[in-house]
Design a protein around this motif. Structure first.
Motif, PDB file in Angstrom:
ATOM      1  N   ALA A  84       0.934  11.036   3.333  1.00  0.00           N
ATOM      2  CA  ALA A  84       0.580   9.621   3.482  1.00  0.00           C
ATOM      3  C   ALA A  84      -0.323   9.097   2.376  1.00  0.00           C
ATOM      4  CB  ALA A  84      -0.085   9.405   4.835  1.00  0.00           C
ATOM      5  N   VAL A  85      -1.175   9.929   1.821  1.00  0.00           N
ATOM      6  CA  VAL A  85      -2.122   9.428   0.824  1.00  0.00           C
ATOM      7  C   VAL A  85      -1.589   9.614  -0.599  1.00  0.00           C
ATOM      8  CG1 VAL A  85      -4.492   9.515  -0.042  1.00  0.00           C
ATOM      9  CG2 VAL A  85      -4.036   9.972   2.379  1.00  0.00           C
ATOM     10  N   ARG A 141      -3.363   5.056   3.717  1.00  0.00           N
ATOM     11  CA  ARG A 141      -2.834   4.774   2.374  1.00  0.00           C
ATOM     12  C   ARG A 141      -3.879   4.068   1.513  1.00  0.00           C
ATOM     13  NH1 ARG A 141       2.552   1.821   3.871  1.00  0.00           N
ATOM     14  NH2 ARG A 141       1.080   0.977   5.391  1.00  0.00           N
ATOM     15  N   ASP A 155      -5.803   2.366   7.654  1.00  0.00           N
ATOM     16  CA  ASP A 155      -4.533   2.840   7.114  1.00  0.00           C
ATOM     17  C   ASP A 155      -4.867   3.821   5.997  1.00  0.00           C
ATOM     18  OD1 ASP A 155      -2.153   3.094   5.611  1.00  0.00           O
ATOM     19  OD2 ASP A 155      -1.465   1.139   6.322  1.00  0.00           O
ATOM     20  N   VAL A 184       8.419   9.390   4.304  1.00  0.00           N
ATOM     21  CA  VAL A 184       7.956   8.246   3.508  1.00  0.00           C
ATOM     22  C   VAL A 184       9.026   7.155   3.462  1.00  0.00           C
ATOM     23  CG1 VAL A 184       7.243   7.510   1.197  1.00  0.00           C
ATOM     24  CG2 VAL A 184       6.426   9.698   2.114  1.00  0.00           C
ATOM     25  N   ALA A 218      -6.304   8.716  -2.877  1.00  0.00           N
ATOM     26  CA  ALA A 218      -5.124   8.392  -3.696  1.00  0.00           C
ATOM     27  C   ALA A 218      -5.548   8.162  -5.149  1.00  0.00           C
ATOM     28  CB  ALA A 218      -4.418   7.155  -3.145  1.00  0.00           C
ATOM     29  N   SER A 226      -0.363   4.553   9.261  1.00  0.00           N
ATOM     30  CA  SER A 226      -1.105   3.299   9.283  1.00  0.00           C
ATOM     31  C   SER A 226      -1.671   3.053  10.683  1.00  0.00           C
ATOM     32  CB  SER A 226      -0.229   2.134   8.813  1.00  0.00           C
ATOM     33  OG  SER A 226       1.090   2.282   9.229  1.00  0.00           O
ATOM     34  N   ASN A 243       0.807  -1.214   0.000  1.00  0.00           N
ATOM     35  CA  ASN A 243       0.000   0.000   0.000  1.00  0.00           C
ATOM     36  C   ASN A 243       0.842   1.267   0.000  1.00  0.00           C
ATOM     37  OD1 ASN A 243       0.438  -0.571   2.715  1.00  0.00           O
ATOM     38  ND2 ASN A 243      -1.694  -1.026   3.123  1.00  0.00           N
ATOM     39  N   TRP A 244       2.113   1.131  -0.323  1.00  0.00           N
ATOM     40  CA  TRP A 244       2.915   2.308  -0.614  1.00  0.00           C
ATOM     41  C   TRP A 244       2.547   2.808  -2.001  1.00  0.00           C
ATOM     42  CZ3 TRP A 244       5.214   4.694   3.169  1.00  0.00           C
ATOM     43  CH2 TRP A 244       5.559   3.968   4.324  1.00  0.00           C
ATOM     44  N   TYR A 245       2.786   4.087  -2.213  1.00  0.00           N
ATOM     45  CA  TYR A 245       2.383   4.716  -3.474  1.00  0.00           C
ATOM     46  C   TYR A 245       3.540   5.591  -3.958  1.00  0.00           C
ATOM     47  CZ  TYR A 245      -0.654   7.617  -6.545  1.00  0.00           C
ATOM     48  OH  TYR A 245      -1.226   8.290  -7.599  1.00  0.00           O
TER      49      TYR A 245
END
Lengths: 509, 509
Positions: free
Chosen positions: B456-457, B417, B415, B71, B422, B84, A356-358
């Motif tokens: 984060a997103v 993410r 979480d 990040v 996103a 998260s 779920n990293w982007y």
């Protein structure tokens, strides 16, 4: 201004006025647009191209009544809704429901994304610990296993003792076995506390594979496990399997060590035996999938092994892949150039975007997988953050091997309603459902994944057409040798299943 | 076959051969395709149309270094990655960082989705309990408040006592006040245990509004709270506000009860006073947003109130909406026909799809909102499961008012993410960031939401262009009266902010 122009202007104006201010027409306009959008959405959904027969429609009514009872109860009482909780909390409740039994009986086509030594329940591994010639070396809480005709000569800080002796002098065989069972899975009572972050659960997950390796790489155990895998798959309505393997070295009682190519051959032999005993099965193929977190030299060896297998068992090798936690392993962009030469001989079926990293390497593995010409993508969890890549897999017809339960258990998503599979299905992307390592989290081979995807992830409107589409996709996107024949046979079995359900639905109760 | 044909075929064949088997060319092909896909993705992202000046590029380098440190550390050590975890665990850590201070100082344009009595921190509400003329009625753990010139005649099971007396005879004023503070927010130490499902947290959330209503609907308190809201917004770089209100009846010490239209008027008066004191502010408008869980008769009254406000304060009313938990309230499809007549006079700015159900009424509110011609959509959390609706909001330029922190705190996503923002940003959908009820969960007016969305997103690649785009969008999609002037002023303030950052970035340390 001419009269004609005035009339036209007046008529346009009156029309516009009517459009906006006549309340009745406004409601009509709203309802038409609403219906249009609603229908458009339904038509885009995965499975919308399936046309149900009258009998299928009747079966659909039965299935949708059961599904919607769960969804509607959850909507009113979120506390009842299992799928926003952890899988370990509800997995055993599911198996006891009528809908689960129907889905278990339903023909599912192929199992396309599963790792060979993580498929069967812990009880199968426990069974192997009862076999003759097993020795254990126990150091504090650690247990090492080894099959050997005599006491092993391998170093042990304490000493090698026959398993039988350890078990029967333990005082409580039942407790001894239940302790072992716990080591052979990652199921725990309080997952939130024991697995606070993704690396903790991956570490326990990796340990499962490390600790069971000496048990399962004993050649007879290896062959037993694969035979039982095929049997269990067949019993869940699966007709064909593509199995991923790192192809570890096997060993036997004589101390002989086998090569990766031998390991592949051992799978082929087991399959041949299985096909003799169960000629209604449609076979299995191997995806050679060694570890991604290795040196360039090791990658070079992988290439050679893959080529050897392809030469010796051309029809048995479905493709090539890399395994291991993508966030921690080497990105495809780094290792791809070295394996590109394989493309001429075999399919790539790469893991990509199980994260779920982007905007990090694990996320962008999806770009590389596509650019490398992958036939399917393992997981592709991150793809819904990549609209251009979604277009690309749709246009190139690259299937996404989605493993919902695995993603939930391995820490990507808590409430499965947030799983990207919902978006994939809504877009009608080429999706196949699979289960990754169901035995490790105490799930059935494929049915838990179907249940969760169908009831909790898919739209409330998604019905039998989705189920049939998912099952057919799994054959369609496979590398099975006679695809047309398999798809034809699937239809026959599907029709029989619908017949069973209509004849006596209460037999599933 | 003619020679020409042979030559063409041969050339095609050789070309194909070269394409597939020359390893060097294969790598070239892969790299070209990879780069093409990667660029395509970047070009679709929200903010990609913004061109940075040299100074902005320098500011971007500062900001991206800070963002990517967070990040990249999280990627390597997921345990360090706050986002998260639950918002309550990390919210106070954020405010203490350099990046947070930069984002706090950054001009943010407009605040477009916020509920009037949930915006300020609990300390503001506590302040009101120190005012003269406040009485409390305590029954067990419940406290009822009422401002009154004499002991209230309203029923109390125990008795009405002046707040001052209760506070100063409590023995420990500090503890007394900290107990109150806890009542004026939903922040708890162990959210997982206290809010096991979405209805539990919504119930606590609703109770906040119910219990603070008698305090905040005291006309002077009401006006104080709104004045302070505007002030706090201005201090966070916000120049314009659209505030949602159910417009409750206010009361005063003389026992007078005011109508909803009076309440709207009271907002207008406060605004006028605020604009005199802070002429650099760009104003505020009202979105009349009464409760959705009411009878048809009540909806009919809402329509009349909306029309009265429109007549009396035509420029102050930005639009109409309904509030309340969508899963439990009436769907738009049910109440829409009754309010449709408002469309000719004012904007609809409907809440829709603040849910993780899929195929239920709360999810499909998005279809109705669009079909009803909504100007913006409140939340739209569920829209990424609706590809046709995503197209629709893009084509019709309907902005999505996204409130990431609210969705996390109110139980939609664990979480962040996995937050659909996103996907929205990746698709370049018209998005504005907002904060819903930041005071209720102890967040700043807008900065926490910017931080979480940005770090984060959004993609790791998303940079200052995204931030600028989000801020500009908030003005562009607002109903502000002189939009061009506001956008021009925004650019001036933005340039000053970039100047401050470049002049002394360590002042944010």
């Amino acid at each position: 201004m001419s009269t004609a122009v005035v009339v036209i202007l007046l008529s346009t104006c009156l029309h516009a006025l009517a459009e906006t201010s006549d309340p009745k027409d406004q409601i009509g306009h709203y309802k038409r647009l609403r219906n249009e959008l609603f229908q458009k959405e339904l038509e885009m959904m995965l499975g919308s191209d399936i046309v149900l027969t009258d009998n299928e429609q009747k079966a659909n009514d039965i299935i949708m009544e059961l599904k919607n009872a769960v969804v509607d109860d959850g909507f009113t009482n979120p506390r009842h809704f299992n799928f926003s909780k952890h899988f370990f909390e509800y997995k055993d409740q599911l198996t006891d429901t009528m809908l689960y039994r129907i889905l278990r009986d339903m023909p599912k086509g192929a199992l396309l994304h599963a790792h060979d030594t993580g498929i069967l329940a812990a009880e199968y591994v426990l069974n192997i610990t009862y076999w003759d010639d097993l020795y254990v070396c126990r150091v504090e809480d650690e247990i090492e296993y080894l099959f050997s005709s005599n006491t092993p000569i391998k170093y042990c800080k304490t000493k090698w003792v026959p398993m039988k002796e350890v078990r029967y002098t333990s005082g409580n065989v039942k407790k001894f076995d239940s302790d072992l069972i716990r080591r052979f899975s990652i199921v725990v009572d309080d997952p939130a506390a024991e697995y606070p972050d993704i690396n903790t659960v991956w570490s326990k997950f990796s340990n499962y594979f490390i600790s069971t390796t000496p048990l399962l790489t004993y050649k007879p155990a290896w062959e037993f496990y694969f035979y039982e895998t095929l049997k269990a798959a067949r019993e869940e309505g699966i007709m064909y399997v593509e199995i991923r393997s790192v192809l570890p070295s096997l060993y036997d009682l004589n101390g002989e060590i086998y090569s990766s190519v031998d390991t592949a051959k051992s799978y082929k032999d087991v399959l041949d035996k299985f096909m003799k005993n169960f000629p209604d099965f449609y076979g299995a193929k191997l995806i050679y999938a060694p570890h991604r977190r290795v040196s360039d030299e090791t990658v070079e060896q992988y290439v050679q092994i893959a080529q050897q297998i392809k030469r010796k068992m051309p029809d048995f090798l479905a493709g090539f892949d890399f395994v291991g936690q993508e966030d921690l392993g080497r990105p495809l962009a780094e290792i791809a150039p070295q394996v590109l030469e394989l493309a001429a001989e075999m399919n790539f079926i790469f893991h990509a975007g199980e994260t779920n990293w982007y905007g990090k390497s694990s996320d962008e593995n999806i770009i590389d997988a596509i650019a490398l010409g992958t036939k399917r993508i393992g997981h592709g969890y991150a793809i819904t953050k990549h609209p251009a890549l979604m277009e690309e897999v749709k246009n190139r017809d690259i299937a996404l091997e989605v493993n919902v339960v695995s993603n939930a258990v391995l820490g990507l998503v808590a409430d499965v309603r947030n799983h990207p599979l919902a978006t994939m299905m809504a877009r009608g992307l080429p999706v196949v459902l699979s289960s990754d390592d169901p035995g490790v989290w105490g799930a059935d081979i494929l049915t838990h994944d179907y249940y969760v995807a169908f009831v909790a992830v898919a739209s409330r409107h998604a019905d039998l057409r989705l189920l049939k589409k998912l099952a057919k996709n799994s054959l369609y996107y496979s590398t099975i040798s006679d695809k047309d024949k398999a798809l034809h046979e699937f239809e026959i079995r599907w029709t029989k299943f619908i017949g069973r359900l209509l004849k006596d639905k209460w037999s599933y109760f």
